[in-house]
Design a protein around this motif. Structure first.
Motif, PDB file in Angstrom:
ATOM      1  N   CYS A 141      65.033  -6.370   3.413  1.00 28.05           N
ATOM      2  CA  CYS A 141      63.981  -5.898   4.320  1.00 28.05           C
ATOM      3  C   CYS A 141      62.647  -5.644   3.617  1.00 28.05           C
ATOM      4  O   CYS A 141      61.652  -5.370   4.281  1.00 28.05           O
ATOM      5  CB  CYS A 141      64.424  -4.606   5.009  1.00 28.05           C
ATOM      6  N   LEU A 142      62.629  -5.746   2.293  1.00 27.82           N
ATOM      7  CA  LEU A 142      61.391  -5.444   1.575  1.00 27.82           C
ATOM      8  C   LEU A 142      60.240  -6.341   2.021  1.00 27.82           C
ATOM      9  O   LEU A 142      59.129  -5.885   2.260  1.00 27.82           O
ATOM     10  CB  LEU A 142      61.598  -5.587   0.068  1.00 27.82           C
ATOM     11  N   ASN A 143      60.517  -7.631   2.133  1.00 31.16           N
ATOM     12  CA  ASN A 143      59.467  -8.551   2.557  1.00 31.16           C
ATOM     13  C   ASN A 143      59.024  -8.266   3.987  1.00 31.16           C
ATOM     14  O   ASN A 143      57.841  -8.336   4.308  1.00 31.16           O
ATOM     15  CB  ASN A 143      59.929 -10.008   2.438  1.00 31.16           C
ATOM     16  N   LEU A 144      59.989  -7.949   4.844  1.00 29.21           N
ATOM     17  CA  LEU A 144      59.657  -7.622   6.223  1.00 29.21           C
ATOM     18  C   LEU A 144      58.798  -6.367   6.277  1.00 29.21           C
ATOM     19  O   LEU A 144      57.832  -6.284   7.031  1.00 29.21           O
ATOM     20  CB  LEU A 144      60.931  -7.415   7.040  1.00 29.21           C
ATOM     21  N   LYS A 145      59.137  -5.392   5.451  1.00 30.37           N
ATOM     22  CA  LYS A 145      58.387  -4.134   5.438  1.00 30.37           C
ATOM     23  C   LYS A 145      56.921  -4.382   5.119  1.00 30.37           C
ATOM     24  O   LYS A 145      56.027  -3.756   5.685  1.00 30.37           O
ATOM     25  CB  LYS A 145      58.998  -3.179   4.410  1.00 30.37           C
ATOM     26  N   LYS A 146      56.664  -5.305   4.201  1.00 29.95           N
ATOM     27  CA  LYS A 146      55.287  -5.599   3.828  1.00 29.95           C
ATOM     28  C   LYS A 146      54.500  -6.182   4.991  1.00 29.95           C
ATOM     29  O   LYS A 146      53.266  -6.157   4.995  1.00 29.95           O
ATOM     30  CB  LYS A 146      55.267  -6.570   2.643  1.00 29.95           C
ATOM     31  N   GLU A 147      55.210  -6.717   5.983  1.00 31.90           N
ATOM     32  CA  GLU A 147      54.545  -7.347   7.114  1.00 31.90           C
ATOM     33  C   GLU A 147      54.460  -6.430   8.330  1.00 31.90           C
ATOM     34  O   GLU A 147      54.125  -6.874   9.422  1.00 31.90           O
ATOM     35  CB  GLU A 147      55.287  -8.638   7.496  1.00 31.90           C
ATOM     36  N   LEU A 148      54.796  -5.147   8.146  1.00 29.81           N
ATOM     37  CA  LEU A 148      54.737  -4.190   9.242  1.00 29.81           C
ATOM     38  C   LEU A 148      53.716  -3.098   8.936  1.00 29.81           C
ATOM     39  O   LEU A 148      53.491  -2.743   7.790  1.00 29.81           O
ATOM     40  CB  LEU A 148      56.102  -3.545   9.476  1.00 29.81           C
ATOM     41  N   PHE A 149      53.097  -2.595   9.999  1.00 23.72           N
ATOM     42  CA  PHE A 149      52.108  -1.518   9.854  1.00 23.72           C
ATOM     43  C   PHE A 149      52.604  -0.318  10.650  1.00 23.72           C
ATOM     44  O   PHE A 149      52.836  -0.415  11.850  1.00 23.72           O
ATOM     45  CB  PHE A 149      50.752  -1.971  10.383  1.00 23.72           C
ATOM     46  N   LYS A 150      52.777   0.782   9.947  1.00 25.83           N
ATOM     47  CA  LYS A 150      53.338   1.978  10.559  1.00 25.83           C
ATOM     48  C   LYS A 150      52.309   3.094  10.538  1.00 25.83           C
ATOM     49  O   LYS A 150      51.656   3.332   9.523  1.00 25.83           O
ATOM     50  CB  LYS A 150      54.592   2.398   9.784  1.00 25.83           C
TER      51      LYS A 150
END
Length: 250
Positions: A141-150
């Motif tokens: 999920c690390l790569n996915l996390k980089k593509e999300l804005f929280k």
């Protein structure tokens, strides 16, 4: 980092599970930490509430004694975590298999359900298996996390795909306005803090970040970028080189 939380109201078992978890982290050199080991579920709730904006739920693994002798039961703690952090990994540990049905009925969907009546070796093995599974999931999920804005909006935590963001502008020293194709959202933060967390966003002047993926035109002579919503923003001389490099302008 994968954050591990443990809630067990029996001191001997709490100490035993702590040792298993910490040793497995150390031996495997996981980027992980046993953040809290407690007998009080309020400690877990307080920590997650305070840190909600800082962590993604994919970063959380929680081991819970489902039959806590507390005002808040292990089942209730699991339900709260599942509601507040839908993607968190939850492992229930208990002596009574009947709680498994209650967890299913509550739609908590735990990663695992460990029965204490099994031998100490089996419990250790299951905890270690769950640690490895949760850590593998975290890495995926690390790569996915980089593509999300929280971000935090009032009392809610909002998550957007980073590519949906067009621009973020400072509205005052403590607030910013986020623009997408469909909406504008004002929330408490700063351009500096957001840029430190999301270096993919491009700083074009002191008070504006834009998503370089959504730049459709750059007028170098006028120092203006045009985004996919047709909005134009001025680029400062200081950041002109960065913008040219990001969009490969001549």
């Amino acid at each position: 980092m994968l954050l591990i939380l443990l809630c067990e109201d029996k001191p001997v078992q709490l100490k035993e599970y702590c040792t298993i978890i910490q040793n497995h982290i150390m031996i495997n050199e996981f980027n992980s930490k046993l953040q809290i080991a407690t007998s009080n579920p309020i400690d877990i709730i307080d920590f997650l509430t305070r840190q909600a904006i800082e962590i993604f739920d994919k970063n959380i693994l929680v081991f819970i004694d489902i039959d806590l002798k507390n005002e808040i039961t292990g089942l209730e703690l699991g339900k709260w975590i599942r509601t507040s952090f839908p993607l968190a990994q939850i492992v229930f540990i208990t002596t009574d298999i009947k709680y498994l049905l209650l967890a299913i009925e509550a739609r908590i969907s735990p990663l695992d359900y460990i029965i204490k009546n099994h031998s100490n070796y089996n419990i250790k093995s299951r905890i270690e298996e769950d640690l490895r599974y949760a850590y593998d999931y975290y890495l995926q999920c690390l790569n996915l996390k980089k593509e999300l804005f929280k971000f935090k909006l009032g009392h809610e935590i909002k998550i957007l795909p980073l590519n949906d963001i067009l621009a973020i502008e400072a509205s005052n020293p403590h607030k910013v306005i986020l623009s997408t194709l469909s909406e504008k959202i004002e929330f408490s933060s700063s351009i500096k803090d957001i840029h430190q967390q999301h270096t993919k966003l491009l700083k074009i002047n002191r008070g504006i970040l834009v998503n370089p993926e959504n730049i459709i035109h750059f007028d170098v002579s006028k120092r203006l970028v045009t985004l996919t919503n047709s909005c134009r923003y001025e680029v400062s001389f200081r950041h002109l080189k960065d913008v040219k490099k990001a969009i490969k302008a001549p």
